[in-house]
Each structure stands twice: as C-alpha cells, then as structure tokens.
Design a protein around this motif. Structure first.
Motif: not given
Ligand SMILES: [Zn+2]
Length: 335
Positions: A44-45, A48, A52
């Motif tokens: 998940l990290l 995310l 970015t």
C-alpha cells in the motif's frame, strides 16, 4: 492399579503434547498474519509513494525540458535576426548589381570611361602652337646665374645640357630648383674620350648622369651629343651610341637653329639676334630648338637673350617651353 496410572500418565502426556503443538501452530499462524500485514502495508505504501516519486521526477524533467525549450527559442530568434540581415545584404548587393548593370548598359562607353580615368594625363597646353626651346650647352659657367636671372624675369623655362664642372654645384641646383630641364652633354666633352669606343661613351654617360643625380637629385633623361649627332669628329658608328641611349631610356636632341656663338669668334648682340630671328622665320617647323652656349666668353649670348625672348614672344602662335616628353625631338641623324 499401576497400569491404570501408567495409562493415565500417558494420556496426560499426550494431551500436553497436543496442546503444545496447537499453541505452536497458533503462534506460527499469527506470525504469518503479521508478515502478511506488513507485506500489505508495504504494498500500500509503495502504491502511494511511487506516483509521488514519479511525479517529482517527471516535474524535474519537465522543468529541464522547459529550460531547453526556452534556450532553443532564443537561438531560433537569433537565427531569425541573422537570416533577416543576410536577406537585407543580399537585397542591397542585388540592387547595386542592377545599378552597375544599368550604368554599364553601353559596355563600349563604360570601357572608354574606365580607360580615360586610368590613363588620364595632363593635356599639353601648347599642343597646337609652335614650340621654341632655348637650349644652353657646355655649362654651368660664370654666366649661368645671369642666364637664369634673365629667364626668371620673363618667367620662361629653358633646357641646360650640362657637362661635369665641379665647383658649380649651386648653379646645377638652381637649374633644377627653378624648374628648367637639365640634360646631359657628356661629362668631359673631350671628343676622343666620349667617342673613342662604345665602352668609353657608356662610361662617360654614366659619369655625367650620376654627377647630376648626386648634385641635384634629378634623374636626367635627355642628351645632346658633343658636336651634335651629325658631328664628324669621330670614327664611331653614331647609331651604336643612339641605340645605347635608347636602351637607357634617354632621348637625344639636336637643334635646327643656332645663335652662332661657337664659331671661333665672338658674335655681337645684334648679329646673334638678326641671324637667329632670320633662321626662325625661314623654318617651317612645329618645333624649334635653338642652340646657345652657357660657357665663359659667351657674354654676348647673355646680353642677346632678353632681346631674343621678346622677339620670339612677339611671333604668332609661338610658345617658349622647356624640353619635355611633349616636345618632338629634333634630330640631325635620321634613324
Ligand atoms: Zn658642347
């Protein structure tokens, strides 16, 4: 009884083993779940953070591209200015070429104009007049200054065919400085030396030319043979001397009028004037070269000079001039 206790102990031991195994399995199960959670959180990290990071990288690249684009635009603007400049120069050259072409619309006229510009020489102001040249041989002498004074008072230029006379340097210089033509008449005027052979003639010529050059700075290109080119005082072939002068770029002049001041006796002033004017009137020529002598003992020549000048000036369409390339040479010997 003992068997029963043994049986019971065994059962207890078995139960204990079974419980331990269950606990072990549960612990392993929890561990797996923890690992799985960690993995899910990691995924998940990652999901995310990755966009970015990619966005940051992309932004950096976009900035870099933007900078390059700006630089390219500046270069393009410079090139555009340069192209405009080149176009402007080309148009200017083209208009000049058209102008030249228009001017050269008549090639013959253009060539004639160019030739005139390149070869234009001062016109001879006496072209259509009878030219009279006063020439003085054998000097300089003690009479030279008086002759130069008379010429100056009438603002007339003459020609002096000089010999080598060290001690009269000032007179050589006056002749040149006052605008007269300085010609050569041999250095020694000794016939046997000048006309002994061609080597002797050449040596004497070089001597007088160098002497005049050293004293006056002028390069003399005119010559009068001692005795004239028709003299009979030697056995040389005069044509050899003439050819030698030609090769040196030196022009020789004889005369067609003589004042008669070298006849072995002293002519009076009136005799000189009457004889000379009679010869001039009898001569049908465009060029009159008068032989006179600038030598000691020729004082009547000096006295007759102003009278002769005035009588010659009184003639129609006559100009008294120094010898120059505009004067046609007078020769006794026809080549
Ligand atoms: Zn002479």
């Amino acid at each position: 009884m003992e068997d029963v206790r043994e049986e019971s102990t065994k059962e207890n031991t078995t139960e204990k083993n079974t419980a331990a195994k269950g606990a072990e399995k549960k612990a392993e199960h929890r561990k797996r779940i923890r690992n799985l959670k960690k993995m899910i959180i990691g995924v998940l990290l990652s999901l995310l953070l990755l966009p970015t990071i990619l966005s940051v990288v992309a932004l950096g690249q976009i900035h870099q591209l933007n900078t390059q684009l700006n630089q390219s635009l500046l270069i393009l603007a410079d090139l555009s200015v340069q192209v405009q400049e080149v176009r402007r120069i080309a148009e200017e050259n083209n208009s000049q070429a058209v102008e030249m072409e228009t001017n050269a619309s008549n090639p013959v006229e253009q060539i004639q104009q160019n030739t005139l510009e390149q070869t234009e020489v001062p016109a001879d102001p006496y072209e259509n007049m009878v030219k009279v040249c006063l020439t003085f041989d054998d000097g300089p002498s003690r009479n030279t200054d008086a002759i130069l004074d008379v010429l100056a008072s009438y603002d007339i230029k003459a020609t002096f065919f000089v010999n080598g006379h060290p001690g009269f340097e000032e007179q050589y210089q006056r002749i040149v400085n006052e605008g007269h033509t300085i010609g050569m008449h041999s250095y020694s005027h000794v016939y046997s030396d000048v006309y002994g052979d061609l080597d002797g003639f050449a040596q004497d010529l070089d001597q007088i030319q160098s002497f005049v050059r050293d004293v006056t700075g002028a390069e003399s290109v005119y010559y009068r043979f001692p005795g004239g080119s028709s003299n009979t005082v030697h056995t040389m072939d005069m044509q050899d001397c003439i050819s030698y002068l030609d090769a040196k770029g030196i022009t020789y002049f004889d005369w067609n009028v003589s004042v008669g001041d070298a006849l072995g006796y002293t002519r009076s002033v009136s005799e000189i004037v009457e004889s000379t004017m009679a010869q001039i009137r009898a001569l049908d020529a465009d060029t009159i070269v008068i032989l006179m002598h600038d030598a000691p003992g020729k004082e009547t020549t000096v006295e007759a000079l102003p009278i002769l000048i005035e009588k010659i000036q009184a003639l129609d369409n006559v100009a008294i001039v120094p010898i120059t390339e505009d004067v046609t040479p007078v020769h006794h010997v026809i080549r």
